[in-house]
Design an enzyme around this catalytic site. Structure first.
Site, PDB file in Angstrom:
ATOM      1  N   ASN A   8      -6.127   6.514  -2.914  1.00 49.27           N
ATOM      2  CA  ASN A   8      -4.971   6.731  -2.028  1.00 49.27           C
ATOM      3  C   ASN A   8      -3.946   7.569  -2.788  1.00 49.27           C
ATOM      4  OD1 ASN A   8      -2.888   6.623  -0.205  1.00 49.27           O
ATOM      5  ND2 ASN A   8      -2.261   4.542  -0.733  1.00 49.27           N
ATOM      6  N   TRP A   9      -3.890   8.836  -2.439  1.00 46.42           N
ATOM      7  CA  TRP A   9      -2.982   9.748  -3.166  1.00 46.42           C
ATOM      8  C   TRP A   9      -1.535   9.587  -2.727  1.00 46.42           C
ATOM      9  CZ3 TRP A   9      -5.948  15.129  -3.264  1.00 46.42           C
ATOM     10  CH2 TRP A   9      -7.059  15.007  -4.106  1.00 46.42           C
ATOM     11  N   LYS A  10      -1.285   8.787  -1.710  1.00 48.54           N
ATOM     12  CA  LYS A  10       0.068   8.621  -1.156  1.00 48.54           C
ATOM     13  C   LYS A  10       0.663  10.015  -0.855  1.00 48.54           C
ATOM     14  CE  LYS A  10       0.435   4.583  -4.097  1.00 48.54           C
ATOM     15  NZ  LYS A  10       1.039   3.280  -3.990  1.00 48.54           N
ATOM     16  N   HIS A  88      -0.876  -0.179   5.324  1.00 52.17           N
ATOM     17  CA  HIS A  88      -0.458  -0.176   3.915  1.00 52.17           C
ATOM     18  C   HIS A  88       0.968  -0.728   3.817  1.00 52.17           C
ATOM     19  CE1 HIS A  88       0.501   1.200  -0.112  1.00 52.17           C
ATOM     20  NE2 HIS A  88      -0.796   1.400  -0.300  1.00 52.17           N
ATOM     21  N   GLU A  90       3.385   0.147   2.112  1.00 55.20           N
ATOM     22  CA  GLU A  90       4.437   1.171   2.086  1.00 55.20           C
ATOM     23  C   GLU A  90       4.790   1.620   3.502  1.00 55.20           C
ATOM     24  OE1 GLU A  90       2.635   3.814  -0.778  1.00 55.20           O
ATOM     25  OE2 GLU A  90       2.950   2.320  -2.339  1.00 55.20           O
ATOM     26  N   GLU A 162      -4.037  -6.354  -1.049  1.00 58.43           N
ATOM     27  CA  GLU A 162      -3.104  -5.677  -1.940  1.00 58.43           C
ATOM     28  C   GLU A 162      -1.799  -6.472  -2.011  1.00 58.43           C
ATOM     29  OE1 GLU A 162      -4.004  -1.283  -2.427  1.00 58.43           O
ATOM     30  OE2 GLU A 162      -2.730  -1.433  -0.685  1.00 58.43           O
ATOM     31  N   GLY A 168       1.835  -0.361  -7.549  1.00 59.60           N
ATOM     32  CA  GLY A 168       2.670   0.620  -8.251  1.00 59.60           C
ATOM     33  C   GLY A 168       3.592   0.029  -9.296  1.00 59.60           C
ATOM     34  N   SER A 199      -2.162  -1.682  -8.843  1.00 55.77           N
ATOM     35  CA  SER A 199      -2.133  -1.320 -10.267  1.00 55.77           C
ATOM     36  C   SER A 199      -3.511  -1.374 -10.924  1.00 55.77           C
ATOM     37  CB  SER A 199      -1.124  -2.201 -11.019  1.00 55.77           C
ATOM     38  OG  SER A 199       0.181  -1.983 -10.536  1.00 55.77           O
TER      39      SER A 199
HETATM   40  C1  PEP Z   1      -2.085   1.658  -3.234  1.00 53.23           C
HETATM   41  O1  PEP Z   1      -1.589   2.769  -3.051  1.00 53.23           O
HETATM   42  O2  PEP Z   1      -2.640   1.068  -2.307  1.00 53.23           O
HETATM   43  C2  PEP Z   1      -2.020   1.073  -4.570  1.00 53.23           C
HETATM   44  C3  PEP Z   1      -2.653  -0.041  -4.786  1.00 53.23           C
HETATM   45  O3  PEP Z   1      -1.279   1.744  -5.507  1.00 53.23           O
HETATM   46  P1  PEP Z   1      -1.340   1.523  -7.099  1.00 53.23           P
HETATM   47  O4  PEP Z   1      -2.788   1.580  -7.504  1.00 53.23           O
HETATM   48  O5  PEP Z   1      -0.550   2.662  -7.656  1.00 53.23           O
HETATM   49  O6  PEP Z   1      -0.746   0.179  -7.397  1.00 53.23           O
END
Ligand code: PEP
Length: 237
Positions: A8-10, A88, A90, A162, A168, A199
């Site tokens: 997931n590049w966000k 997600h 976010e 998650e 993050g 993470s």
């Molecule tokens: C995500 O974007 O779903 C995620 C888990 O990010 P990160 O790996 O940076 O914690």
């Protein structure tokens, strides 16, 4: 069942050139893997990246029409996109509700996209001992009236566990605690692949597959570094 490893590049990177560089580094590095790899770049790069399965980071629940700024499931499907991340944290922070997520999942399945459905508790919910209650509510409403379809060895819905506090932050969820949540989710949604996200790095990734019962990983920050992401993919073999 293959493990599903999702990048997931966000809202990254800032240019198509950088996106192509990261993409080709990943594509070359994962050649021959027995994991399933899906890269989810921002919408604007989806048409430009070829050679590995692609996922979108969001979808709108209506069909084409007067919805300025939105992207429909049909558009994604017609572009050759296979997966879509829905729910997600976010996006939930921006106001996406369980009910909206339910409509998005229905639309994605209707047009033939496979879903990566994200759920997870906040730090406050975890501290208050409400983790399972939150996960159950997200699943019950998110998947309300949805018929899970068998794709042979798995369902058309993949669930990404998650924990919001782990995303993050560098503070990944411990393997034992993750295992309990994954077991809880698998009990509620038999046959779905359940991924861990939060993470993930190459130092901790293999543990989730080998010891927490995860059927894959959702990788954010670390997926923007092709070399690191390839190491993560290899750790899950
Ligand atoms: C995500 O974007 O779903 C995620 C888990 O990010 P990160 O790996 O940076 O914690």
């Amino acid at each position: 069942m293959k493990n599903l490893i999702v990048a997931n590049w966000k809202m990254n990177p800032a240019s198509l050139e950088e996106a192509k560089n990261i993409f080709s580094g990943i594509k070359n590095g994962v050649e021959g893997t027995n994991n399933e790899i899906v890269i989810c770049p921002p919408f604007v790069y989806l048409a430009e990246l070829k050679g590995t399965a692609l996922g979108a980071q969001n979808i709108f629940y209506e069909e084409q029409g007067a919805f300025t700024g939105e992207v429909s499931g049909e558009m994604l499907k017609n572009l050759g996109v296979e997966y879509v991340i829905i729910g997600h944290s976010e996006r939930r922070k921006l106001g996406e509700t369980n009910e909206m997520i339910n409509k998005k999942i229905k639309k994605a399945l209707e047009v033939g996209l496979k879903v990566i459905f994200c759920i997870g508790e906040t730090a406050e919910e975890r501290e208050a001992g409400r983790k399972n209650e939150v996960l159950e509510r997200q699943i019950k409403i998110g998947l309300k009236d949805i018929k899970l379809v068998d794709l042979g060895d798995r369902q058309n819905i993949n669930i990404a566990y998650e924990p919001v506090w782990a995303i993050g932050t560098g503070n990944n969820c411990g393997v034992e605690e993750t295992k309990k949540s994954i077991d809880f989710i698998k009990n509620l949604v038999p046959n779905a692949r359940v991924l861990y996200g939060g993470s993930v790095k190459s130092e901790n990734s293999g543990d989730y597959i080998k010891n927490a019962g995860a059927n894959g990983l959702l990788v954010g920050g670390a997926s923007l570094n092709a070399e690191e992401f390839v190491k993560i993919v290899k750790s899950a073999e």
